[in-house]
Design a protein around this motif. Structure first.
Motif, mmCIF file in Angstrom:
data_model
loop_
_atom_site.group_PDB
_atom_site.id
_atom_site.type_symbol
_atom_site.label_atom_id
_atom_site.label_comp_id
_atom_site.label_asym_id
_atom_site.label_seq_id
_atom_site.Cartn_x
_atom_site.Cartn_y
_atom_site.Cartn_z
ATOM 1 N N MET A 191 0.842 -1.199 0.000
ATOM 2 C CA MET A 191 0.000 0.000 0.000
ATOM 3 C C MET A 191 0.879 1.252 0.000
ATOM 4 N N THR A 192 1.922 1.255 0.811
ATOM 5 C CA THR A 192 2.846 2.394 0.850
ATOM 6 C C THR A 192 3.586 2.532 -0.478
ATOM 7 N N LYS A 193 3.935 1.405 -1.072
ATOM 8 C CA LYS A 193 4.624 1.430 -2.366
ATOM 9 C C LYS A 193 3.722 2.045 -3.442
ATOM 10 N N GLU A 194 2.448 1.757 -3.394
ATOM 11 C CA GLU A 194 1.505 2.346 -4.361
ATOM 12 C C GLU A 194 1.356 3.852 -4.111
ATOM 13 N N ALA A 195 1.339 4.257 -2.850
ATOM 14 C CA ALA A 195 1.295 5.693 -2.531
ATOM 15 C C ALA A 195 2.560 6.379 -3.047
ATOM 16 N N HIS A 196 3.697 5.709 -2.887
ATOM 17 C CA HIS A 196 4.965 6.238 -3.385
ATOM 18 C C HIS A 196 4.924 6.358 -4.907
ATOM 19 N N ALA A 197 4.351 5.372 -5.569
ATOM 20 C CA ALA A 197 4.222 5.425 -7.031
ATOM 21 C C ALA A 197 3.403 6.639 -7.447
ATOM 22 N N SER A 198 2.339 6.905 -6.712
ATOM 23 C CA SER A 198 1.527 8.081 -7.011
ATOM 24 C C SER A 198 2.362 9.357 -6.888
ATOM 25 N N GLN A 199 3.167 9.423 -5.846
ATOM 26 C CA GLN A 199 4.033 10.597 -5.649
ATOM 27 C C GLN A 199 5.072 10.722 -6.766
ATOM 28 N N ARG A 242 -2.866 12.023 -14.464
ATOM 29 C CA ARG A 242 -3.916 10.996 -14.466
ATOM 30 C C ARG A 242 -3.371 9.680 -13.911
ATOM 31 N N HIS A 243 -2.139 9.375 -14.271
ATOM 32 C CA HIS A 243 -1.531 8.139 -13.796
ATOM 33 C C HIS A 243 -1.261 8.201 -12.284
ATOM 34 N N ALA A 244 -0.923 9.366 -11.777
ATOM 35 C CA ALA A 244 -0.737 9.526 -10.328
ATOM 36 C C ALA A 244 -2.029 9.168 -9.599
ATOM 37 N N ASN A 245 -3.158 9.606 -10.144
ATOM 38 C CA ASN A 245 -4.454 9.270 -9.535
ATOM 39 C C ASN A 245 -4.727 7.774 -9.603
ATOM 40 N N GLU A 246 -4.353 7.149 -10.711
ATOM 41 C CA GLU A 246 -4.548 5.705 -10.846
ATOM 42 C C GLU A 246 -3.750 4.950 -9.778
ATOM 43 N N GLU A 247 -2.508 5.385 -9.552
ATOM 44 C CA GLU A 247 -1.675 4.729 -8.531
ATOM 45 C C GLU A 247 -2.276 4.922 -7.134
ATOM 46 N N ARG A 248 -2.836 6.094 -6.887
ATOM 47 C CA ARG A 248 -3.491 6.323 -5.595
ATOM 48 C C ARG A 248 -4.695 5.400 -5.444
ATOM 49 N N ASN A 249 -5.410 5.174 -6.538
ATOM 50 C CA ASN A 249 -6.529 4.234 -6.495
ATOM 51 C C ASN A 249 -6.052 2.818 -6.161
ATOM 52 N N VAL A 277 -1.457 -8.275 -10.487
ATOM 53 C CA VAL A 277 -0.561 -8.958 -11.430
ATOM 54 C C VAL A 277 -0.937 -8.547 -12.850
ATOM 55 N N LYS A 278 -2.210 -8.633 -13.174
ATOM 56 C CA LYS A 278 -2.698 -8.239 -14.509
ATOM 57 C C LYS A 278 -2.411 -6.761 -14.765
ATOM 58 N N GLU A 279 -2.650 -5.938 -13.783
ATOM 59 C CA GLU A 279 -2.427 -4.498 -13.911
ATOM 60 C C GLU A 279 -0.959 -4.195 -14.202
ATOM 61 N N GLN A 280 -0.057 -4.912 -13.551
ATOM 62 C CA GLN A 280 1.374 -4.654 -13.773
ATOM 63 C C GLN A 280 1.818 -5.069 -15.171
ATOM 64 N N VAL A 281 1.234 -6.120 -15.708
ATOM 65 C CA VAL A 281 1.537 -6.479 -17.102
ATOM 66 C C VAL A 281 1.148 -5.304 -18.000
ATOM 67 N N GLU A 282 -0.017 -4.734 -17.744
ATOM 68 C CA GLU A 282 -0.481 -3.593 -18.531
ATOM 69 C C GLU A 282 0.399 -2.366 -18.312
ATOM 70 N N GLU A 283 0.809 -2.107 -17.075
ATOM 71 C CA GLU A 283 1.650 -0.945 -16.766
ATOM 72 C C GLU A 283 3.003 -1.050 -17.470
ATOM 73 N N GLY A 328 -3.841 5.630 -21.519
ATOM 74 C CA GLY A 328 -3.112 4.859 -20.533
ATOM 75 C C GLY A 328 -3.604 3.425 -20.442
ATOM 76 N N GLU A 329 -4.550 3.068 -21.292
ATOM 77 C CA GLU A 329 -5.098 1.713 -21.303
ATOM 78 C C GLU A 329 -4.331 0.865 -22.314
ATOM 79 N N VAL A 330 -4.074 -0.354 -21.942
ATOM 80 C CA VAL A 330 -3.438 -1.325 -22.817
ATOM 81 C C VAL A 330 -4.346 -2.537 -22.863
ATOM 82 N N ARG A 331 -4.605 -3.026 -24.064
ATOM 83 C CA ARG A 331 -5.453 -4.203 -24.188
ATOM 84 C C ARG A 331 -4.704 -5.424 -23.656
ATOM 85 N N PRO A 332 -5.294 -6.130 -22.718
ATOM 86 C CA PRO A 332 -4.622 -7.305 -22.155
ATOM 87 C C PRO A 332 -4.381 -8.385 -23.208
ATOM 88 N N ALA A 333 -3.291 -9.094 -23.060
ATOM 89 C CA ALA A 333 -2.945 -10.164 -23.983
ATOM 90 C C ALA A 333 -4.048 -11.219 -24.048
#
Length: 183
Positions: free
Chosen positions: A18-26, A49-56, A128-134, A170-175
């Motif tokens: 959770m802290t790592k995701e907050a850090h990603a947002s920052q 927009r991506h900062a908000n996604e990481e906060r989510n 896991v799926k989200e990170q493949v997309e990221e 910022g969307e990527v179609r999943p494999a």
């Protein structure tokens, strides 16, 4: 009555993620501010927009911890790394950060598997799926930058890239959705 259904190790791992995701947002917020200062308003908009996604993402984990009856531990978020020196460098840093985040998520997944915490294991599959997309998104943007000249991008190429970034979803179609009829 104790309603906690997470082990201490999984609770700690989820709080750390959770802290790592907050850090990603920052980090995204910091890079967005850098891009805006450089005059790249389209890139800044994409990164904000991506900062908000990481906060989510952070909030998803926070909510999961609460729903499992465990304690949320809000800790200090590390400062973002140094500002990028170029658009190319910005997206190289983003790619490296996303790969690092993927490794951290995999550790939580492995831990939940080892402890047979199938609820957490299932919950983490979304990440896991989200990170493949990221990672794919970052690689795709780096490919575009490379085609445009990388560190030696012309002013016209930078302008065009920045303009495209303003519209980028910022969307990527999943494999998993790819077929021979719809590659």
């Amino acid at each position: 009555m104790n309603t906690n259904r997470l082990s201490k190790t999984i609770g700690a791992a989820l709080n750390a993620q959770m802290t790592k995701e907050a850090h990603a947002s920052q980090i995204y917020l910091s890079y967005a501010a850098w891009a805006d200062r450089q005059g790249f308003s389209g890139t800044a908009s994409f990164l904000f927009r991506h900062a908000n996604e990481e906060r989510n993402h952070m909030m998803k984990i926070l909510e999961y911890i609460l729903k499992r009856g465990a304690e949320v531990v809000v800790t200090v978020i590390p400062a973002p790394p140094e500002s990028p020196v170029s658009i190319n460098n910005c997206f190289e840093k983003i790619f490296d950060h996303e790969v690092d985040n993927t490794k951290a998520i995999y550790k939580v997944v492995k831990l939940s598997h080892t402890e047979e915490d199938w609820g957490t294991y299932n919950f983490m599959q979304w990440f896991v799926k989200e990170q493949v997309e990221e990672e794919t998104l970052a690689m795709n943007l780096l490919d575009k930058i490379k085609i445009a000249g990388g560190e030696k991008m012309s002013s016209d190429a930078l302008y065009s890239f920045d303009k495209d970034m303003a519209k980028a979803s910022g969307e990527v179609r999943p494999a998993q959705e790819v077929t021979t009829e719809n590659p």
